[in-house]
Motif scaffolding. Structure first.
Motif, PDB file in Angstrom:
ATOM      1  N   SER A  49       0.877  -1.173   0.000  1.00  0.00           N
ATOM      2  CA  SER A  49       0.000   0.000   0.000  1.00  0.00           C
ATOM      3  C   SER A  49       0.906   1.212   0.000  1.00  0.00           C
ATOM      4  CB  SER A  49      -0.921   0.015   1.222  1.00  0.00           C
ATOM      5  OG  SER A  49      -0.172   0.308   2.378  1.00  0.00           O
ATOM      6  N   GLY A  50       0.271   2.377   0.008  1.00  0.00           N
ATOM      7  CA  GLY A  50       1.071   3.597   0.107  1.00  0.00           C
ATOM      8  C   GLY A  50       1.462   4.146  -1.255  1.00  0.00           C
ATOM      9  N   ARG A  51       2.078   5.281  -1.210  1.00  0.00           N
ATOM     10  CA  ARG A  51       2.553   5.959  -2.418  1.00  0.00           C
ATOM     11  C   ARG A  51       4.068   6.152  -2.306  1.00  0.00           C
ATOM     12  NH1 ARG A  51      -0.701   5.694  -6.566  1.00  0.00           N
ATOM     13  NH2 ARG A  51       0.210   7.593  -7.403  1.00  0.00           N
ATOM     14  N   SER A  52       4.493   6.974  -1.319  1.00  0.00           N
ATOM     15  CA  SER A  52       5.944   7.145  -1.159  1.00  0.00           C
ATOM     16  C   SER A  52       6.575   5.807  -0.792  1.00  0.00           C
ATOM     17  CB  SER A  52       6.269   8.217  -0.126  1.00  0.00           C
ATOM     18  OG  SER A  52       5.624   7.950   1.085  1.00  0.00           O
ATOM     19  N   LEU A  53       5.859   4.997  -0.029  1.00  0.00           N
ATOM     20  CA  LEU A  53       6.368   3.671   0.331  1.00  0.00           C
ATOM     21  C   LEU A  53       6.646   2.817  -0.912  1.00  0.00           C
ATOM     22  CD1 LEU A  53       6.896   1.135   1.993  1.00  0.00           C
ATOM     23  CD2 LEU A  53       4.468   0.990   2.482  1.00  0.00           C
ATOM     24  N   ILE A  54       5.714   2.844  -1.838  1.00  0.00           N
ATOM     25  CA  ILE A  54       5.906   2.033  -3.049  1.00  0.00           C
ATOM     26  C   ILE A  54       7.143   2.502  -3.819  1.00  0.00           C
ATOM     27  CG2 ILE A  54       4.900   1.568  -5.336  1.00  0.00           C
ATOM     28  CD1 ILE A  54       2.197   1.202  -3.886  1.00  0.00           C
ATOM     29  N   ALA A  79      -2.854  -4.006  -0.394  1.00  0.00           N
ATOM     30  CA  ALA A  79      -3.670  -3.852   0.815  1.00  0.00           C
ATOM     31  C   ALA A  79      -4.709  -2.760   0.610  1.00  0.00           C
ATOM     32  CB  ALA A  79      -2.790  -3.519   2.015  1.00  0.00           C
ATOM     33  N   ASP A  80      -4.449  -1.877  -0.337  1.00  0.00           N
ATOM     34  CA  ASP A  80      -5.516  -0.966  -0.757  1.00  0.00           C
ATOM     35  C   ASP A  80      -5.240  -0.459  -2.168  1.00  0.00           C
ATOM     36  OD1 ASP A  80      -3.591   1.065  -0.259  1.00  0.00           O
ATOM     37  OD2 ASP A  80      -5.167   2.487   0.307  1.00  0.00           O
ATOM     38  N   GLU A  81      -6.322  -0.037  -2.804  1.00  0.00           N
ATOM     39  CA  GLU A  81      -6.208   0.460  -4.175  1.00  0.00           C
ATOM     40  C   GLU A  81      -7.283   1.516  -4.382  1.00  0.00           C
ATOM     41  OE1 GLU A  81      -4.881   1.540  -6.728  1.00  0.00           O
ATOM     42  OE2 GLU A  81      -4.245  -0.270  -7.783  1.00  0.00           O
ATOM     43  N   ARG A  82      -6.954   2.472  -5.266  1.00  0.00           N
ATOM     44  CA  ARG A  82      -7.936   3.491  -5.618  1.00  0.00           C
ATOM     45  C   ARG A  82      -8.770   3.000  -6.803  1.00  0.00           C
ATOM     46  NH1 ARG A  82      -3.857   7.739  -5.408  1.00  0.00           N
ATOM     47  NH2 ARG A  82      -3.163   7.897  -3.237  1.00  0.00           N
ATOM     48  N   ALA A  83     -10.043   3.376  -6.842  1.00  0.00           N
ATOM     49  CA  ALA A  83     -10.917   2.948  -7.937  1.00  0.00           C
ATOM     50  C   ALA A  83     -10.702   3.830  -9.163  1.00  0.00           C
ATOM     51  CB  ALA A  83     -12.373   2.988  -7.493  1.00  0.00           C
ATOM     52  N   SER A  91      -3.338   5.303  -9.825  1.00  0.00           N
ATOM     53  CA  SER A  91      -3.451   3.877  -9.512  1.00  0.00           C
ATOM     54  C   SER A  91      -2.222   3.381  -8.736  1.00  0.00           C
ATOM     55  CB  SER A  91      -3.584   3.100 -10.834  1.00  0.00           C
ATOM     56  OG  SER A  91      -3.239   1.755 -10.650  1.00  0.00           O
ATOM     57  N   ASN A  92      -2.465   2.707  -7.633  1.00  0.00           N
ATOM     58  CA  ASN A  92      -1.341   2.129  -6.881  1.00  0.00           C
ATOM     59  C   ASN A  92      -0.672   1.020  -7.686  1.00  0.00           C
ATOM     60  OD1 ASN A  92      -1.785   3.858  -4.768  1.00  0.00           O
ATOM     61  ND2 ASN A  92      -2.962   2.412  -3.544  1.00  0.00           N
ATOM     62  N   TYR A  93      -1.488   0.282  -8.453  1.00  0.00           N
ATOM     63  CA  TYR A  93      -0.927  -0.763  -9.311  1.00  0.00           C
ATOM     64  C   TYR A  93       0.049  -0.143 -10.324  1.00  0.00           C
ATOM     65  CZ  TYR A  93      -0.494  -3.848 -13.279  1.00  0.00           C
ATOM     66  OH  TYR A  93       0.028  -4.580 -14.306  1.00  0.00           O
ATOM     67  N   GLY A 162      -3.079   9.625  10.437  1.00  0.00           N
ATOM     68  CA  GLY A 162      -2.959   8.314  11.079  1.00  0.00           C
ATOM     69  C   GLY A 162      -3.608   7.188  10.291  1.00  0.00           C
ATOM     70  N   HIS A 163      -4.060   7.455   9.052  1.00  0.00           N
ATOM     71  CA  HIS A 163      -4.671   6.356   8.287  1.00  0.00           C
ATOM     72  C   HIS A 163      -3.608   5.414   7.747  1.00  0.00           C
ATOM     73  CE1 HIS A 163      -4.039   8.634   4.411  1.00  0.00           C
ATOM     74  NE2 HIS A 163      -3.980   7.401   3.912  1.00  0.00           N
ATOM     75  N   VAL A 164      -4.012   4.171   7.607  1.00  0.00           N
ATOM     76  CA  VAL A 164      -3.174   3.149   6.967  1.00  0.00           C
ATOM     77  C   VAL A 164      -4.052   2.431   5.958  1.00  0.00           C
ATOM     78  CG1 VAL A 164      -1.521   2.752   8.864  1.00  0.00           C
ATOM     79  CG2 VAL A 164      -3.695   1.536   8.853  1.00  0.00           C
ATOM     80  N   ALA A 165      -3.433   1.925   4.885  1.00  0.00           N
ATOM     81  CA  ALA A 165      -4.191   1.387   3.755  1.00  0.00           C
ATOM     82  C   ALA A 165      -5.285   2.426   3.441  1.00  0.00           C
ATOM     83  CB  ALA A 165      -4.744   0.006   4.072  1.00  0.00           C
ATOM     84  N   SER A 166      -6.565   2.021   3.249  1.00  0.00           N
ATOM     85  CA  SER A 166      -7.610   3.044   3.126  1.00  0.00           C
ATOM     86  C   SER A 166      -8.564   2.932   4.307  1.00  0.00           C
ATOM     87  CB  SER A 166      -8.329   2.952   1.775  1.00  0.00           C
ATOM     88  OG  SER A 166      -7.500   3.489   0.755  1.00  0.00           O
TER      89      SER A 166
END
Ligand SMILES: O=C(O)[C@H](O)[C@@H](O)[C@H](O)[C@H](O)COP(=O)(O)O
Length: 271
Positions: A49-54, A79-83, A91-93, A162-166
């Motif tokens: 998940s994440g953006r900078s993490l990826i 662990a999460d994805e945007r529609a 897209s996280n993918y 403090g959010h994680v995944a979505s």
């Protein structure tokens, strides 16, 4: 205000001078988990998940990991994805593919992206079905304490709220106990529609890493790691609800993200 219960404080904190040191250690951590999972179970299941993490995962496509990691044993999930469409900039993918997947030899049928051609509701249901099939054949392990999937590793970014995944503060998704994968249509951050793992799945993983970089995350880090004073509403900070049942949680922080920690509420490992 929902009461989600309070996690006990567990601290395996790794604090680094800067993002570059953190990236190096994170790559080593992931490659070691990959090696031990392949030795123990014959494969390595990782949810991202994440953006900078990826973006940090690019390090794994460089020497020595490009050659030393057994990529053919990797199974990759989100662990999460945007529609959004898979070729959309949000897209996280797409991000994962551009910075990492296109550079290593993970088998294409081991990459489990979320359907971008369905409603979020259907995409979440489909994704859970896919995971259930892989649990049945034990490609993904199963938790000892419930029937949840036991991913070898779940990687989580941290939002300043403090959010994680979505899983966002005070959202009803934090209450889910039966669903493995769910969806939201009201994300406080764009885009509004997202698919996400529910908390029980994250907390059933063998290993969970939360990665936070930058001063904007310092307060969320401090509040997430703060010793419970019995009054804190955990649902206001989803990261506090990450407490692997039988697994290990590691925080990877750069100095700025760790800057609000002090001796009373955090004792970062000396590296
Ligand atoms: O799709 C998303 O928006 C992400 O999965 C998101 O929930 C992420 O975890 C945080 O925004 C922080 O992510 P980074 O700190 O990695 O940017």
């Amino acid at each position: 205000m929902a009461n989600c219960g309070e996690p006990e404080t567990r601290r395996d904190l790794r604090v680094f001078e800067d993002k570059y040191e953190l990236t190096t250690d994170l790559a080593e951590y992931i490659s070691q988990l990959s090696e031990s999972s392949v030795n123990d179970r014959g494969c390595f299941t990782v949810a991202l998940s994440g953006r900078s993490l990826i973006r940090l995962l690019e390090k794994l496509s460089e020497a020595p990991y490009k050659k030393t990691v057994d990529w053919t044993k990797w199974y990759v999930f989100w662990a999460d994805e945007r529609a959004v469409a898979k070729n959309h900039v949000d897209s996280n993918y797409k991000l994962t593919k551009d910075v990492f997947l296109s550079k290593v030899s993970i088998l294409s049928n081991h990459i489990f992206s979320i359907n971008d051609n369905a409603t979020v509701e259907d995409a979440a249901r489909e994704y859970e079905f896919t995971i259930r099939q892989l649990v049945k054949v034990r490609t993904i392990g199963v938790s000892e304490s419930n029937d949840c999937p036991k991913f070898d590793l779940i990687l989580l970014g941290l939002g300043p709220d403090g959010h994680v995944a979505s899983l966002f503060p005070h959202h009803p998704t934090l209450e889910l106990r039966e669903e493995w994968v769910t969806y939201i249509t009201d994300s406080p951050e764009p885009p509004p529609e997202r698919i996400t793992f529910a908390l029980p799945v994250i907390n059933s993983a063998s290993n969970v890493a939360i990665v936070a970089i930058g001063e904007e995350n310092a307060m969320a880090v401090q509040l997430s790691i703060l010793t419970d004073d019995g009054k804190f509403d955990a649902c206001s900070l989803p990261a506090r609800l990450i407490r692997p049942d039988n697994g290990k949680l590691v925080w990877f922080l750069d100095a700025l993200a760790a800057s609000a920690l002090n001796d009373n509420n955090g004792e970062p490992d000396k590296l």
